[in-house]
Design a protein around this motif. Structure first.
Motif, PDB file in Angstrom:
ATOM      1  N   ILE A   1     -25.375  64.966 -66.220  1.00 33.51           N
ATOM      2  CA  ILE A   1     -27.092  65.288 -65.478  1.00 33.51           C
ATOM      3  C   ILE A   1     -28.269  64.305 -65.764  1.00 33.51           C
ATOM      4  O   ILE A   1     -28.415  64.006 -64.878  1.00 33.51           O
ATOM      5  N   THR A   2     -28.110  63.422 -67.573  1.00 29.39           N
ATOM      6  CA  THR A   2     -28.899  63.027 -67.443  1.00 29.39           C
ATOM      7  C   THR A   2     -28.940  61.075 -66.965  1.00 29.39           C
ATOM      8  O   THR A   2     -29.269  60.578 -66.695  1.00 29.39           O
ATOM      9  N   GLY A   3     -27.483  60.581 -66.120  1.00 30.72           N
ATOM     10  CA  GLY A   3     -27.394  59.405 -66.058  1.00 30.72           C
ATOM     11  C   GLY A   3     -26.640  58.952 -66.540  1.00 30.72           C
ATOM     12  O   GLY A   3     -26.325  59.468 -68.305  1.00 30.72           O
ATOM     13  N   VAL A   4     -25.468  58.594 -66.237  1.00 27.90           N
ATOM     14  CA  VAL A   4     -23.849  58.013 -67.668  1.00 27.90           C
ATOM     15  C   VAL A   4     -24.763  56.088 -67.588  1.00 27.90           C
ATOM     16  O   VAL A   4     -24.553  55.437 -67.050  1.00 27.90           O
ATOM     17  N   SER A   5     -24.620  55.806 -69.393  1.00 25.09           N
ATOM     18  CA  SER A   5     -24.156  54.125 -69.413  1.00 25.09           C
ATOM     19  C   SER A   5     -23.243  53.804 -68.854  1.00 25.09           C
ATOM     20  O   SER A   5     -22.194  54.346 -69.931  1.00 25.09           O
ATOM     21  N   VAL A   6     -23.478  52.651 -68.426  1.00 26.83           N
ATOM     22  CA  VAL A   6     -22.057  51.810 -68.561  1.00 26.83           C
ATOM     23  C   VAL A   6     -22.004  50.363 -69.208  1.00 26.83           C
ATOM     24  O   VAL A   6     -23.164  49.551 -68.765  1.00 26.83           O
TER      25      VAL A   6
END
Length: 113
Positions: free
Chosen positions: A24-29
């Motif tokens: 929900i807070t964005g996904v770090s890739v």
């Protein structure tokens, strides 16, 4: 640019499952160093078949440090849950040559509401 670049990594989904609470807070890739890593390369991150971030230009002096980009929640939510979604990247060098898609990591979103 004929070699296949290594797959990106997603620390919050090492097992291939990405929980709603983590997404929900964005996904770090994280995109690892790849063969021929050079300042001026342009990296595009793809979620399924969609480019999901602004193209990232490798700055001068960055060396061969991994690159971390974030997949926004809106993109994750739009893709839905339950099905594996391939995440990969492409690299375009300063001469305009674009690599084949990197190896992909497949992510499945769980518990999305």
């Amino acid at each position: 640019m004929s070699e296949t670049n290594p797959a990106p990594t997603v620390a919050s989904a090492e097992d291939g499952l990405l929980d709603y609470a983590d997404a929900i807070t964005g996904v770090s890739v994280t995109i690892p160093s790849y063969a021929g890593f050079t300042a001026g390369d342009v990296v595009e991150l793809h979620w399924g078949g969609t480019s999901v971030t602004e193209p990232y230009t490798v700055p001068q002096g960055e060396g061969e440090q991994p690159i971390t980009l974030t997949i926004p929640w809106e993109t994750i939510q739009a893709a839905g849950d339950g099905e594996a979604i391939p995440v990969h990247y492409t690299v375009t060098d300063r001469a305009g040559n674009t690599s084949a898609p990197s190896q992909a990591v497949d992510l499945t979103i769980t518990n999305q509401t």
